[in-house]
Design a protein around this motif. Sequence first.
Motif, short mmCIF file in Angstrom:
data_model
loop_
_atom_site.label_atom_id
_atom_site.label_comp_id
_atom_site.label_asym_id
_atom_site.label_seq_id
_atom_site.Cartn_x
_atom_site.Cartn_y
_atom_site.Cartn_z
N THR A 87 -0.55 -10.80 19.60
CA THR A 87 0.04 -9.73 18.53
C THR A 87 -0.23 -8.33 19.15
OG1 THR A 87 -0.26 -11.43 16.77
CG2 THR A 87 0.10 -9.01 16.15
N ALA A 88 -1.48 -8.17 19.36
CA ALA A 88 -2.13 -6.59 19.53
C ALA A 88 -1.32 -6.13 20.83
CB ALA A 88 -3.43 -6.71 19.94
N ALA A 89 -1.15 -6.97 21.73
CA ALA A 89 -0.34 -6.71 22.87
C ALA A 89 0.99 -6.58 22.70
CB ALA A 89 -0.46 -7.70 24.22
N THR A 90 1.73 -7.29 21.78
CA THR A 90 3.14 -7.32 21.52
C THR A 90 3.68 -5.77 20.93
OG1 THR A 90 3.42 -9.41 21.33
CG2 THR A 90 5.17 -8.32 20.23
N VAL A 91 2.61 -5.28 19.81
CA VAL A 91 2.81 -4.04 19.14
C VAL A 91 2.03 -2.90 19.75
CG1 VAL A 91 2.84 -5.46 17.04
CG2 VAL A 91 0.80 -4.39 17.77
N GLY A 92 1.41 -2.87 20.93
CA GLY A 92 1.03 -1.76 21.74
C GLY A 92 -0.23 -1.36 21.17
N LEU A 93 -1.13 -2.22 20.54
CA LEU A 93 -2.29 -1.47 20.00
C LEU A 93 -3.45 -2.17 20.58
CD1 LEU A 93 -1.73 -1.27 16.11
CD2 LEU A 93 -1.53 0.42 17.75
N GLY A 94 -4.63 -1.49 20.87
CA GLY A 94 -5.95 -2.15 21.09
C GLY A 94 -6.59 -2.75 19.87
N PRO A 97 0.91 -1.04 0.00
CA PRO A 97 -0.03 0.03 0.06
C PRO A 97 0.79 1.28 -0.11
CG PRO A 97 -0.95 -1.60 1.42
CD PRO A 97 0.38 -2.15 1.26
N ALA A 98 2.09 1.33 0.66
CA ALA A 98 2.72 2.60 0.97
C ALA A 98 3.34 2.84 -0.66
CB ALA A 98 3.90 2.38 1.64
N LEU A 99 3.86 1.78 -1.32
CA LEU A 99 4.30 1.82 -2.67
C LEU A 99 3.34 2.46 -3.77
CD1 LEU A 99 6.22 -0.13 -1.13
CD2 LEU A 99 6.88 -1.14 -3.45
N LEU A 100 2.11 1.72 -3.57
CA LEU A 100 1.07 2.29 -4.57
C LEU A 100 0.13 3.40 -4.27
CD1 LEU A 100 0.05 -1.41 -5.09
CD2 LEU A 100 1.41 -0.09 -6.70
N GLY A 101 0.28 3.79 -2.91
CA GLY A 101 -0.55 5.07 -2.62
C GLY A 101 -2.00 4.81 -2.26
N ASP A 160 6.28 0.71 7.48
CA ASP A 160 5.87 0.76 8.80
C ASP A 160 6.40 -0.43 9.50
OD1 ASP A 160 4.42 0.75 11.09
OD2 ASP A 160 2.59 1.83 10.30
N ALA A 161 7.02 -0.34 10.65
CA ALA A 161 7.80 -1.28 11.27
C ALA A 161 6.60 -1.88 12.28
CB ALA A 161 9.06 -0.73 12.34
N LEU A 162 5.77 -1.14 12.52
CA LEU A 162 4.67 -2.18 13.39
C LEU A 162 3.78 -2.77 12.53
CD1 LEU A 162 2.30 -0.36 15.86
CD2 LEU A 162 1.24 -1.72 14.13
N ILE A 163 3.60 -2.54 11.40
CA ILE A 163 2.89 -3.69 10.21
C ILE A 163 3.82 -4.56 10.13
CG2 ILE A 163 1.88 -3.77 7.94
CD1 ILE A 163 0.21 -2.30 9.80
N ARG A 164 5.05 -4.56 9.76
CA ARG A 164 6.06 -5.48 9.78
C ARG A 164 5.90 -6.47 11.08
NH1 ARG A 164 11.75 -4.56 7.79
NH2 ARG A 164 11.82 -6.58 8.12
N ALA A 165 5.77 -6.02 12.19
CA ALA A 165 6.00 -6.69 13.45
C ALA A 165 4.56 -7.65 13.42
CB ALA A 165 6.14 -5.85 14.69
N VAL A 166 3.36 -6.92 13.16
CA VAL A 166 2.26 -7.89 13.03
C VAL A 166 2.18 -8.86 12.18
CG1 VAL A 166 -0.30 -7.40 12.34
CG2 VAL A 166 0.92 -5.52 13.91
N ALA A 167 2.59 -8.58 10.93
CA ALA A 167 2.57 -9.77 10.01
C ALA A 167 3.72 -10.88 10.54
CB ALA A 167 3.08 -9.34 8.61
N ALA A 168 4.73 -10.53 11.17
CA ALA A 168 5.75 -11.50 11.48
C ALA A 168 5.20 -12.24 12.70
CB ALA A 168 7.08 -10.76 11.77
#
Length: 235
Positions: free
Chosen positions: A157-164, A80-84, A138-146
Amino acid sequence: MSSEYLERASRLPGAVVWTKAALRRGGATETGPVLPDGCMDLLWTEGRLLVAGPDTRAFRPGPGLHGPWAGVRFRPGAAPALLGVPAHELLDRRVELADLRPAAEVRRLTERLDAAPDPAAALESLALRLAADAPPEDALIRAVAASLRAGRSVAVTAATVGLGARQLHRRSLDAFGYGPKTLARILRMQRALALARTGVPLADTAARTGYADQAHLARDVRQLAGMPATALLRP
């Protein structure tokens, strides 16, 4: 994997460059479906540049999509970032790149790839240029996917990346095209099929990849792939 399909690691981190020979019409052998994998692809076939959005079901090429093909498959969340464009806008769709970028630019790029001695290499170079012009991944998105690829739960996963839960869902829609639960199901199916292809029995595969049992694995594969796991694993 069909001998008509080849892939290699890309110079773009986490991406794969692939090629597929043209489908032979008439007495051709039907190729298998393209299964959901959490990824998006930049595609070339003669005279066209397209984007394959994230899939929630198996895709089978229709009329006018016979190839030959070259593609760059981006890792989940990267395109998405590459394609906008947010991934959810391309969910279960194949769209012309000219719908996302200036038509004159895409026309020049298409002509250049059509004339290239190695369209796959030229397409990879285009992907690298898009990445160079795009915001940092986005490093957070990479962490979610991993995390989901490793089989961790959505809650962990949500707890690991600090998101609700709501924040994670919203960010996932933009990055992956669907919520984290759907991405987790797709990545789990891909892990299971990869393990089963090594010869591990389906019951053991189900246990080792987080399914309740073999029946649960069978239901999930049929829902996402549109056919039984045994058919997908057939040589």
